[in-house]
Design a protein around this motif. Structure first.
Motif, PDB file in Angstrom:
ATOM      1  N   GLU A 100       0.831  -1.204   0.000  1.00  0.00           N
ATOM      2  CA  GLU A 100       0.000   0.000   0.000  1.00  0.00           C
ATOM      3  C   GLU A 100       0.866   1.256   0.000  1.00  0.00           C
ATOM      4  O   GLU A 100       0.559   2.229  -0.676  1.00  0.00           O
ATOM      5  N   ARG A 101       1.945   1.218   0.747  1.00  0.00           N
ATOM      6  CA  ARG A 101       2.815   2.387   0.829  1.00  0.00           C
ATOM      7  C   ARG A 101       3.520   2.671  -0.494  1.00  0.00           C
ATOM      8  O   ARG A 101       3.616   3.814  -0.918  1.00  0.00           O
ATOM      9  N   ASP A 104       0.263   1.539  -3.663  1.00  0.00           N
ATOM     10  CA  ASP A 104      -1.159   1.847  -3.517  1.00  0.00           C
ATOM     11  C   ASP A 104      -2.010   0.654  -3.953  1.00  0.00           C
ATOM     12  O   ASP A 104      -3.026   0.789  -4.632  1.00  0.00           O
ATOM     13  N   ARG A 202      -7.023   7.728   1.334  1.00  0.00           N
ATOM     14  CA  ARG A 202      -5.737   7.146   1.725  1.00  0.00           C
ATOM     15  C   ARG A 202      -5.814   6.511   3.104  1.00  0.00           C
ATOM     16  O   ARG A 202      -5.214   5.466   3.355  1.00  0.00           O
ATOM     17  N   TYR A 484       6.566  10.260  -2.194  1.00  0.00           N
ATOM     18  CA  TYR A 484       5.688  10.436  -1.034  1.00  0.00           C
ATOM     19  C   TYR A 484       5.007  11.796  -0.976  1.00  0.00           C
ATOM     20  O   TYR A 484       4.438  12.150   0.062  1.00  0.00           O
ATOM     21  N   ASN A 488       2.679   7.965  -1.880  1.00  0.00           N
ATOM     22  CA  ASN A 488       3.194   6.785  -2.566  1.00  0.00           C
ATOM     23  C   ASN A 488       4.615   7.022  -3.053  1.00  0.00           C
ATOM     24  O   ASN A 488       5.079   8.161  -3.118  1.00  0.00           O
ATOM     25  N   SER A 493       1.229   3.522  -9.105  1.00  0.00           N
ATOM     26  CA  SER A 493       0.448   3.321  -7.884  1.00  0.00           C
ATOM     27  C   SER A 493      -0.766   4.234  -7.783  1.00  0.00           C
ATOM     28  O   SER A 493      -1.793   3.823  -7.240  1.00  0.00           O
ATOM     29  N   GLN A 499       3.201  11.495 -10.578  1.00  0.00           N
ATOM     30  CA  GLN A 499       3.303  10.264 -11.362  1.00  0.00           C
ATOM     31  C   GLN A 499       2.832  10.425 -12.803  1.00  0.00           C
ATOM     32  O   GLN A 499       3.165   9.587 -13.650  1.00  0.00           O
TER      33      GLN A 499
END
Length: 637
Positions: A100-101, A104, A202, A484, A488, A493, A499
């Motif tokens: 998940e970290r 995702d 989240r 982050y 993420n 993700s 991204q």
């Protein structure tokens, strides 16, 4: 005696409180710790979701204890299998945290992904991680041994609990479970309305069950028409305007696609050559990829199609390869491909270059034994491109894929500029972090600087080449990279700004006046080949053939569609961006998006990825024209 015998087999047998106690305390600690990593500052939401995580862990543990007693009483033969099953769930919780970290993605989503992959794609996925196959084999063996150890741990802990037994009848345990569940229901119902919506999605992913008991309302966009099937090769070819083949001028074209290249990291400090190139030529305020993953981005770029058509263009059926490349071949262009990346990833070599890679006049891959580091492969790829360039001529398309900026980032250590950096990325340690991972970022910046130096070498060679002044140069990334900023790490993700925002730069010969013809501020990968054709032909002749739009077009469609990674399957989650805001949606039927009658509106966000109010009327007003083009019509309810 008979009564005693029945009592010994009753569901009130001793509870293995050591095994289940460890189960509870460990998974509760993991999930509660996860909730405290979501926001920079601890808030009311943190405490609410930490309490939710604790309550769900309690209920889950009580449920497993109840069934352990029933199985032991009535079907003891399967107790070992049950122990393995519970231990599998336990390991799933532990693996879920870093997944998940970093990605995702929940543990169960990862299991589903892997189960749907072909053997070839699965191996390509492992190779794409830049982790040796020997380590993967070792990790798989350890995982199997760890799973089977669940039987041993259950039996040993059961023997220890005999010394100080704890018994509770199944009826009482079921009563406790029901009371606890009712309490959670009422508490969740009463408290959730007071929890801010910021980061709500989240926070939910930190929970063991990935949702509160009463999930948030999800707005649906009801479609009057299904998503249109993509047109076939021959149908598209019939729509072509024959004037596009009457070119009087065929300059060389250089298309660079760099792995994980992020737009806001292009700077004089990080990438001096790219920054200078950006300032001198055409760049954009909001450039987008059409996906947050390589293969889907490549698909949209080379086919100029919306990313949700990935999966519908089957290389077993669509054997001609990229339509834009086919058209360039018909125009008389020769195509040279040089790639550091593995083009066999999801059969992209066939999807882009056609069956047998027949569209390419030459394909170059560095020797992996001699070039055992990504930066060495990039060096070899640039050398080959310059060598091909020097052979003279015009009417050539050079497609160059560079890979040193893929995690865990590669560059010659003697040319390190940014320190400190981690020698090797520890992914589990990275998952535990709450702040920006500066040492990982420095690895990325060093790799960026190396790729920039190679681009500088290419530009120097281009200036000396006879056709260099009139050449067209395009440079972009397949997607961005996150550290982050929105929770993420890396890519593939989430549809967060870091991204989905790679740079996109164009150079059309040495004419400065061409910049004045570009007024748009937002563009994407789908627009690259329509723009090239517009420049070559002098007018836009591809509007009915390609779904992207030329950057020279005056009345452009003011939206971009960006898909989220879904392994080898057709993506079903995507965002529609208008340059300042985006809605994130998913098809109601994720297994067959072409059969979906509605869309789930998951979020509305601004360019800082802050959640906005999902007002149906506002969404209809702002994004209705986008839905009209994609689905022809639709309405919110």
């Amino acid at each position: 005696m008979n009564k005693g015998k029945r009592f010994s087999r009753a569901p009130g047998a001793p509870i293995n409180y050591i095994f289940f106690g460890c189960y509870f305390f460990i998974i509760a600690a993991v999930h509660i710790f996860h909730t405290f990593l979501i926001e920079p500052i601890i808030s009311q939401s943190t405490y609410f979701f930490a309490s939710q995580a604790l309550a769900q862990c309690i209920l889950e543990t009580l449920f497993f204890i109840l069934f352990a007693g029933i199985i032991r009483a009535y079907i003891p033969r399967i107790l070992n299998f049950y122990a393995v099953f519970v231990f599998f769930i336990f390991l799933g919780h532990l693996i879920d945290f870093p997944l998940e970290r970093l990605m995702d993605m929940s543990f169960w989503q990862a299991v589903h992904f892997m189960s749907q992959e072909s053997y070839e794609n699965f191996i390509e996925l492992l190779l794409a991680t830049n982790v040796s196959m020997l380590i993967w084999v070792f990790a798989g063996s350890v995982s199997i041994c760890a799973l089977l150890s669940g039987i041993f741990l259950y039996k040993v802990s059961a023997k220890w609990t005999v010394k100080r037994s704890l018994e509770l009848s199944s009826r009482r345990l079921a009563g406790v479970l029901c009371i606890a569940f009712i309490f959670l229901l009422s508490w969740d119902y009463g408290m959730k309305a007071r929890v801010p919506s910021t980061y709500f999605d989240r926070f939910e992913k930190t929970l063991p069950w990935k949702s509160t008991i009463f999930p948030r309302k999800v707005d649906h966009f009801v479609l009057k028409n299904f998503l249109q099937e993509p047109e076939g090769e021959e149908e598209l070819m019939r729509k072509l305007d024959s004037r596009v083949f009457s070119l009087t001028h065929k300059p060389d074209i250089y298309l660079f696609v760099v792995e994980s290249l992020r737009d806001d990291y292009i700077s004089a400090e990080n990438t001096p050559h790219l920054q200078q190139f950006k300032e001198k030529n055409i760049s954009f305020e909001t450039p987008f990829s059409n996906a947050n993953a390589t293969h889907i981005s490549w698909f949209s770029l080379f086919h100029s199609k919306f990313p949700f058509y990935w999966g519908k263009i089957d290389p077993e059926v669509w054997k001609g390869g990229s339509l834009p490349l086919r058209l360039l071949k018909k125009m008389g262009y020769k195509i040279h491909v040089a790639s550091s990346a593995r083009l066999t990833f999801y059969q992209m070599n066939r999807l882009i270059l056609g069956e047998g890679e027949h569209l390419a006049d030459s394909v170059f891959f560095p020797d992996e034994e001699e070039c055992n580091e990504p930066y060495l492969r990039d060096l070899s790829t640039i050398d080959n491109t310059i060598e091909q360039m020097g052979k003279g001529g015009s009417g050539r398309l050079f497609v160059v894929f560079l890979d040193a900026t893929h995690f865990d980032y590669s560059w010659p250590k003697e040319k390190t500029l940014f320190t400190p950096f981690v020698e090797k990325i520890n992914y589990f340690k990275a998952a535990l972090g709450k702040r920006k991972p500066e040492e990982i970022i420095n690895r990325y910046k060093n790799a960026l600087n190396f790729v920039d130096s190679q681009f500088g070498i290419f530009l120097s060679a281009l200036e000396k080449n006879p056709g260099g002044k009139e050449a067209v140069v395009v440079i972009t990334g397949d997607h961005g990279e996150e550290f982050y900023e929105q929770g993420n790490l890396f890519h593939a993700s989430a549809l967060s700004q870091p991204q989905i925002t790679p740079p996109l730069f164009y150079k059309f010969g040495d004419s400065d006046s061409i910049k004045e013809k570009v007024s748009c501020t937002m563009t994407c990968h789908m627009d690259i080949f329509p723009t090239l054709f517009h420049y070559l032909a002098g007018e836009d002749l591809m509007a009915d053939v390609l779904q992207g739009q030329s950057i020279f077009k005056a009345d452009r469609w003011p939206y971009t569609v960006i898909a989220r990674y879904n392994a080898s399957r057709t993506p079903y989650e995507y965002c529609i961006h208008n340059g300042t805001e985006k809605i994130i949606a998913e098809f109601s039927d994720g297994s067959n998006i072409f059969n979906s009658r509605s869309l789930k509106i998951l979020a509305k966000k601004n360019n800082r990825d802050e959640n906005l109010i999902k007002d149906p009327d506002a969404i209809q007003a702002e994004f209705g024209p986008a839905f009209d083009r994609i689905f022809r019509s639709g309405q919110l309810k």
